[in-house]
Scaffold this active site. Structure first.
Site, short mmCIF file in Angstrom:
data_model
loop_
_atom_site.label_atom_id
_atom_site.label_comp_id
_atom_site.label_asym_id
_atom_site.label_seq_id
_atom_site.Cartn_x
_atom_site.Cartn_y
_atom_site.Cartn_z
N CYS A 116 43.23 22.48 41.59
CA CYS A 116 44.62 22.97 41.54
C CYS A 116 45.48 22.61 42.74
CB CYS A 116 44.63 24.48 41.30
SG CYS A 116 43.86 24.92 39.74
N HIS A 257 51.14 27.74 43.58
CA HIS A 257 50.40 27.33 42.39
C HIS A 257 50.50 28.46 41.37
CE1 HIS A 257 47.38 26.10 39.66
NE2 HIS A 257 46.46 26.95 40.07
N ASN A 287 48.69 27.87 33.65
CA ASN A 287 48.13 27.20 34.81
C ASN A 287 47.94 25.72 34.48
OD1 ASN A 287 46.48 26.18 36.83
ND2 ASN A 287 45.12 27.96 36.90
O1 UT7 Z 1 43.88 27.93 39.21
C1 UT7 Z 1 42.61 28.07 39.75
C2 UT7 Z 1 42.33 29.41 40.17
N1 UT7 Z 1 42.23 30.31 39.05
C3 UT7 Z 1 42.68 31.52 39.20
O2 UT7 Z 1 43.27 31.81 40.22
C4 UT7 Z 1 42.39 32.55 38.14
C5 UT7 Z 1 41.92 33.83 38.81
N2 UT7 Z 1 41.52 34.89 37.93
C6 UT7 Z 1 42.39 35.53 37.11
O3 UT7 Z 1 43.53 35.16 37.01
C7 UT7 Z 1 41.91 36.77 36.41
O4 UT7 Z 1 40.64 37.14 36.92
C8 UT7 Z 1 41.83 36.65 34.86
C9 UT7 Z 1 43.22 36.59 34.28
C10 UT7 Z 1 41.05 35.39 34.50
C11 UT7 Z 1 41.13 37.86 34.28
O5 UT7 Z 1 41.82 39.04 34.66
P1 UT7 Z 1 41.01 40.28 35.30
O6 UT7 Z 1 41.99 41.34 35.50
O7 UT7 Z 1 40.28 39.77 36.51
O8 UT7 Z 1 40.03 40.66 34.14
P2 UT7 Z 1 38.44 40.71 34.15
O9 UT7 Z 1 37.87 39.34 34.14
O10 UT7 Z 1 37.99 41.63 35.23
O11 UT7 Z 1 38.17 41.38 32.74
C12 UT7 Z 1 38.60 42.72 32.46
C13 UT7 Z 1 38.26 43.02 31.02
C14 UT7 Z 1 36.83 42.66 30.63
O12 UT7 Z 1 36.37 43.64 29.74
P3 UT7 Z 1 35.44 44.86 30.25
O13 UT7 Z 1 34.26 44.20 30.89
O14 UT7 Z 1 36.30 45.60 31.23
O15 UT7 Z 1 35.16 45.58 29.00
C15 UT7 Z 1 36.97 41.35 29.91
O16 UT7 Z 1 35.95 41.15 28.96
O17 UT7 Z 1 39.11 42.24 30.16
C16 UT7 Z 1 38.31 41.51 29.22
N3 UT7 Z 1 38.97 40.25 28.92
C17 UT7 Z 1 39.92 40.12 27.99
N4 UT7 Z 1 40.47 41.02 27.14
C18 UT7 Z 1 41.42 40.57 26.31
C19 UT7 Z 1 38.80 39.05 29.53
N5 UT7 Z 1 39.63 38.13 28.99
C20 UT7 Z 1 40.33 38.79 28.03
C21 UT7 Z 1 41.32 38.38 27.14
N6 UT7 Z 1 41.85 39.30 26.29
N7 UT7 Z 1 41.79 37.11 27.09
#
Ligand code: UT7
Length: 330
Positions: A116, A257, A287
């Site tokens: 990125c 970014h 992204n």
């Molecule tokens: O560009 C390169 C660098 N990349 C980044 O900077 C991305 C960094 N990470 C993020 O932006 C975030 O971590 C995400 C957007 C990918 C995820 O958000 P989060 O708030 O960190 O969610 P999480 O991974 O902690 O997941 C929370 C919950 C989980 O369920 P449980 O375990 O709490 O029951 C996931 O299974 O949300 C669930 N989940 C979803 N639910 C609905 C994960 N993806 C989805 C989804 N829709 N698409």
């Protein structure tokens, strides 16, 4: 040491494919919702290229606009530095395909793989090419077709990424004080497995096994990447500002970014900048990795948020981990 700035950004061009994939479209394909995606990321839609629209072709369209803006032609270009995580082919560099499409026959052309922050890394290399006297005019490109390495069966990553390209013409600084005032690039390879493509490279070449395991697609530990991104983007802001010898309050626009609105907000807060001084367009594009900063910069310019003399802070973080930043006097 010679005093900066050696190099300035003379013009910019972007290209995005017309195909739009909305959160509602994704909600029809995966167990997700528009509300969840908007709340957790800020993304509403992203652009997806067709099979025929290659990274080199998107880059060509962006470069032609940038060349036109600078009032020069492709044969004036000394070097093409193309940052991408999604080269059209593993050999030759996509920059060489781009060179052929543009007719930039005099140029040296090569790719940079820095995920990125690739655009910031490419800008750093371009500045070095100019400072060393190797090149006078460099095309710096950030271009991606992330839809080809995204697993559309994995809701934790499928919602994030999009396709697009941006290019700038970088030339020797023409006027006192205008140009790149600082750059900062950094990496930590120990954290590579938190965001990577396990298969399909020379360590585990493409095979039936790789395809069946879907290991040629990106895998991400989102929460860990999120935390690392917040810390690294903050450090990168501080370092670019310090190296430029300016005060944070002097920054007119932060162009981060575009990965996640919450990461962007944390970065702005750390830098002491109100969100009114931050360019955000991930709602429209998601992204786009190395294309995200030029896409945001071009939009900021066309909206009149960047003018002559504006002080810009660019900052990015991504797989590797890699991160980088730059302060630029426009
Ligand atoms: O560009 C390169 C660098 N990349 C980044 O900077 C991305 C960094 N990470 C993020 O932006 C975030 O971590 C995400 C957007 C990918 C995820 O958000 P989060 O708030 O960190 O969610 P999480 O991974 O902690 O997941 C929370 C919950 C989980 O369920 P449980 O375990 O709490 O029951 C996931 O299974 O949300 C669930 N989940 C979803 N639910 C609905 C994960 N993806 C989805 C989804 N829709 N698409």
């Amino acid at each position: 040491m010679i005093a900066r700035p050696f190099a300035e950004l003379s013009s910019i061009g972007v290209a995005v494919p017309p195909g739009v994939l909305t959160n509602h479209d994704l909600a029809g394909m995966l167990d997700t919702s528009d509300d969840w995606i908007v709340e957790r990321t800020g993304i509403r839609e992203r652009r997806i290229a067709t099979a025929e629209q290659s990274v080199a072709m998107l880059s060509r369209d962006a470069c032609q606009r940038a060349l036109e803006g600078a009032g020069i032609t492709a044969t004036d270009v000394d070097s093409i530095v193309l940052a991408t995580a999604t080269p059209d082919r593993l050999l030759p560099p996509t920059a060489c395909d781009l060179q052929a499409l543009l007719g930039a026959h005099r140029a040296a052309a090569f790719d940079i793989s820095a995920a990125c922050p690739g655009f910031v890394f490419a800008l750093t290399v371009a500045e070095g090419l100019i400072a060393s006297g190797q090149s006078g005019t460099v095309l710096v490109v950030g271009a991606e077709k992330l839809s080809t390495i995204t697993d559309f069966e994995d809701r934790s990553t499928a919602i994030l990424f999009g396709d697009g390209a941006g290019a700038v013409v970088v030339r020797r600084s023409s006027s006192q004080g205008r140009g790149i005032l600082s750059t900062y690039i950094k990496s930590d390879g120990r954290l590579a497995p938190l965001l990577y493509r396990p298969g399909g490279g020379s360590a585990d070449p493409i095979s039936e096994k790789v395809v069946c395991e879907r290991s040629h697609f990106m895998k991400m530990s989102g929460r860990e990447v999120f935390k690392a991104a917040v810390l690294a983007m903050a450090e990168a802001c501080d370092e670019a500002i310090r190296r430029a010898g300016v005060a944070a309050e002097e920054i007119d626009l932060l162009i981060p970014h575009q990965a996640n609105l919450r990461i962007i907000e944390a970065t702005a807060k750390h830098a002491g900048l109100p969100m009114s001084k931050v360019m955000v367009n991930l709602d429209r594009y998601g992204n786009t990795s190395s294309a995200s900063i030029p896409l945001a910069l071009e939009q900021a310019i066309s909206e009149g948020r960047v003018g002559e003399g504006s002080l810009l802070l660019l900052v990015a973080f991504g797989a590797g981990f890699t991160w980088g930043s730059s302060v630029i006097r426009w």
